[in-house]
Design a protein around this motif. Structure first.
Motif, PDB file in Angstrom:
ATOM      1  N   ALA A  73       0.832  -1.212   0.000  1.00 47.78           N
ATOM      2  CA  ALA A  73       0.000   0.000   0.000  1.00 47.78           C
ATOM      3  C   ALA A  73       0.862   1.255   0.000  1.00 47.78           C
ATOM      4  CB  ALA A  73      -0.918  -0.011   1.221  1.00 47.78           C
ATOM      5  N   ALA A  74       1.946   1.267   0.780  1.00 46.16           N
ATOM      6  CA  ALA A  74       2.833   2.435   0.810  1.00 46.16           C
ATOM      7  C   ALA A  74       3.484   2.667  -0.542  1.00 46.16           C
ATOM      8  CB  ALA A  74       3.900   2.251   1.891  1.00 46.16           C
ATOM      9  N   GLY A  75       3.888   1.578  -1.199  1.00 47.25           N
ATOM     10  CA  GLY A  75       4.471   1.707  -2.535  1.00 47.25           C
ATOM     11  C   GLY A  75       3.478   2.277  -3.542  1.00 47.25           C
ATOM     12  N   ARG A  76       2.251   1.793  -3.493  1.00 46.59           N
ATOM     13  CA  ARG A  76       1.214   2.308  -4.405  1.00 46.59           C
ATOM     14  C   ARG A  76       0.940   3.786  -4.136  1.00 46.59           C
ATOM     15  NH1 ARG A  76      -2.133  -1.961  -2.842  1.00 46.59           N
ATOM     16  NH2 ARG A  76      -3.562  -0.391  -2.049  1.00 46.59           N
ATOM     17  N   ASP A  77       0.860   4.145  -2.862  1.00 46.02           N
ATOM     18  CA  ASP A  77       0.571   5.539  -2.515  1.00 46.02           C
ATOM     19  C   ASP A  77       1.722   6.459  -2.936  1.00 46.02           C
ATOM     20  OD1 ASP A  77      -1.825   4.726  -1.449  1.00 46.02           O
ATOM     21  OD2 ASP A  77      -1.118   4.721   0.627  1.00 46.02           O
ATOM     22  N   ALA A  78       2.951   5.985  -2.816  1.00 45.02           N
ATOM     23  CA  ALA A  78       4.093   6.793  -3.257  1.00 45.02           C
ATOM     24  C   ALA A  78       4.066   6.994  -4.770  1.00 45.02           C
ATOM     25  CB  ALA A  78       5.397   6.125  -2.827  1.00 45.02           C
ATOM     26  N   LEU A  79       3.698   5.960  -5.508  1.00 44.34           N
ATOM     27  CA  LEU A  79       3.582   6.097  -6.969  1.00 44.34           C
ATOM     28  C   LEU A  79       2.490   7.110  -7.331  1.00 44.34           C
ATOM     29  CD1 LEU A  79       3.890   2.360  -8.085  1.00 44.34           C
ATOM     30  CD2 LEU A  79       5.543   4.193  -8.541  1.00 44.34           C
ATOM     31  N   ALA A  80       1.385   7.069  -6.619  1.00 44.22           N
ATOM     32  CA  ALA A  80       0.305   8.021  -6.886  1.00 44.22           C
ATOM     33  C   ALA A  80       0.752   9.447  -6.586  1.00 44.22           C
ATOM     34  CB  ALA A  80      -0.918   7.654  -6.054  1.00 44.22           C
ATOM     35  N   PHE A  81       1.552   9.614  -5.542  1.00 39.86           N
ATOM     36  CA  PHE A  81       2.077  10.922  -5.193  1.00 39.86           C
ATOM     37  C   PHE A  81       2.991  11.458  -6.295  1.00 39.86           C
ATOM     38  CE2 PHE A  81       5.695  13.298  -3.359  1.00 39.86           C
ATOM     39  CZ  PHE A  81       5.018  14.359  -2.776  1.00 39.86           C
ATOM     40  N   LEU A  82       3.782  10.584  -6.894  1.00 38.78           N
ATOM     41  CA  LEU A  82       4.716  11.002  -7.942  1.00 38.78           C
ATOM     42  C   LEU A  82       4.057  11.165  -9.303  1.00 38.78           C
ATOM     43  CD1 LEU A  82       7.679   8.604  -7.053  1.00 38.78           C
ATOM     44  CD2 LEU A  82       7.611  11.077  -6.698  1.00 38.78           C
ATOM     45  N   GLU A  83       2.935  10.540  -9.521  1.00 39.42           N
ATOM     46  CA  GLU A  83       2.345  10.452 -10.856  1.00 39.42           C
ATOM     47  C   GLU A  83       2.104  11.810 -11.521  1.00 39.42           C
ATOM     48  OE1 GLU A  83      -1.375   8.250 -13.070  1.00 39.42           O
ATOM     49  OE2 GLU A  83      -0.524   7.425 -11.224  1.00 39.42           O
ATOM     50  N   PRO A  84       1.617  12.840 -10.796  1.00 41.24           N
ATOM     51  CA  PRO A  84       1.371  14.106 -11.497  1.00 41.24           C
ATOM     52  C   PRO A  84       2.620  14.725 -12.119  1.00 41.24           C
ATOM     53  CG  PRO A  84       0.282  14.067  -9.364  1.00 41.24           C
ATOM     54  CD  PRO A  84       1.172  12.879  -9.414  1.00 41.24           C
TER      55      PRO A  84
END
Length: 415
Positions: free
Chosen positions: A402-413
């Protein structure tokens, strides 16, 4: 070796235990450059120790019962399990080329029962995915917005577009989980609950004679009763061990969170031991009250009920001479022997710890810290606990993912 599809974005994962490695795998699959840092000389030290006596990876019980093991944090951890439930854990292990089986207790193990082959296969796959490992790098906080690290060559400062902290709790400090991160986050405005032992033993004020004679003795075929949250007596059968300082073992660990909290509130707590759980009270009383002639009570109990060794020692330890001569009181003690627990054992001896970063410090349902945008937390650093039986490890896997997914979402923009 595979290269990240977007190496311009770099994520630092601090902690090379199960949660950190799962975060690294998720991030690498998302195409960013992942660097894993750990203070220890090698990855997964506590993971390897946990697998020394048989690597219990997860549990096969139905998911609703599985989720309930996380007590008041069932809802939060349920979100991790929604993305990576026990069956998904088994499928993931199979993908590493490791077969699993379900034991008689419902616990799930790798076929070889060992953690080392699983960890080797996992680290190989991570390196193939481009994950870079930096050992003997101890995180010291931040300086000027950069990560501060102590290395064998001195302190360094590192840049990262996002950071996943997976530093463990505070049990088994020699393996890397020392809780030294807590003040570093607290001074940055992150809410951190005190770290306390979980799945732990307890101190009992044994007499010197009892301690010297019975320390290390296992108590098998016993039941333990305790006052539940509502005050009613609850009971569970199993086994545990008498130690020089008190008691420890699987039956004790199963209720250690409740007992720990009771001691914190009242200074001590009482449990009751049923030394003959397969016999009802009437049968026990009849056997104890049976005429014994010239035999001592000790010989009588051994002959009629098989009470000897540590069980006989407990009766002598907990009953006065007057009570020991009274068949009715002896019979009642055999079915409900009171034992006062004075304190939990030190946190460094515990299998795991509770406390840590409060879920209220996170940004909604994300693993990101509200006070530190771009910093994510996984695993035992968060304020939750679970019994042994694969529940701890499964939640750590799910939390890291979950932390990895959330970090990717944070970087995505900005990717």
């Amino acid at each position: 070796m595979n290269q990240p599809s977007n190496p311009s974005k770099r994520v630092a994962v601090i902690g090379a235990g199960p949660a950190g490695l799962m975060a690294a795998e998720t991030l690498a699959a998302g195409g960013v450059q992942v660097d894993v840092y750990d203070a220890m000389p090698s990855s997964g030290r506590k993971f390897l120790l946990a697998g020394k006596g048989g690597m219990n990876i997860t549990h096969s019980e139905p998911l609703p019962a599985f989720r309930s093991r996380y007590r008041e944090r069932e809802r939060e951890i349920g979100r991790w399990l929604d993305g990576f439930d026990p069956q998904a854990v088994r499928d993931w292990i199979h993908g590493l080329g490791i077969d699993t089986f379900v034991g008689s207790s419902g616990r799930v193990f790798p076929l070889e029962m060992k953690a080392a082959p699983l960890l080797r296969a996992w680290l190989h796959r991570l390196r193939e995915a481009g994950v870079r490992f930096h050992m003997r790098h101890r995180w010291l906080g931040w300086q000027d917005g950069r990560l501060r690290m102590a290395t064998p060559d001195g302190e360094i400062l590192l840049e990262a577009d996002a950071t996943v902290l997976a530093l463990g709790g505070a049990s088994w400090a020699r393996l890397g989980s020392d809780g030294a991160w807590a003040p570093l986050l607290a001074e940055r405005g992150v809410e951190v609950a005190p770290l306390v032992p979980s799945n732990c033993g307890f101190d009992v004020d044994w007499s010197t004679h009892f301690r010297e004679k019975h320390a290390g003795a296992p108590l098998t075929t016993v039941a333990l009763a305790w006052r539940g949250a509502g005050g009613a007596l609850e009971k569970r059968q199993g086994q545990f061990v008498v130690t020089g300082s008190g008691i420890e073992g699987s039956l004790v660990y199963a209720v250690s969170a409740l007992l720990r909290d009771q001691i914190a509130a009242a200074g001590s707590t009482t449990i009751w031991l049923d030394l003959l759980p397969d016999l009802d009270e009437a049968r026990v009383l009849a056997e104890v009250a049976h005429p014994r002639g010239s035999r001592s009570m000790s010989s009588h109990l051994q002959g009629r009920l098989g009470i000897k060794g540590v069980k006989a020692g407990l009766l002598h330890e907990c009953l006065s001479k007057e009570a020991y001569a009274d068949p009715g009181r002896v019979a009642r003690a055999l079915k409900a022997l009171p034992l006062v627990l004075m304190r939990p054992r030190p946190i460094d001896e515990a299998i795991s710890s509770a406390g840590g970063v409060r879920f209220e410090a996170l940004d909604g349902n994300s693993a990101m810290l509200r006070a530190l945008p771009g910093v994510f937390v996984a695993g035992e650093m968060l304020d939750w606990e679970a019994p042994t039986g694969g529940y701890l490890l499964t939640a750590c896997f799910g939390s890291g993912r979950a932390a990895g997914r959330d970090a990717l979402a944070f970087l995505e923009p900005t990717r």
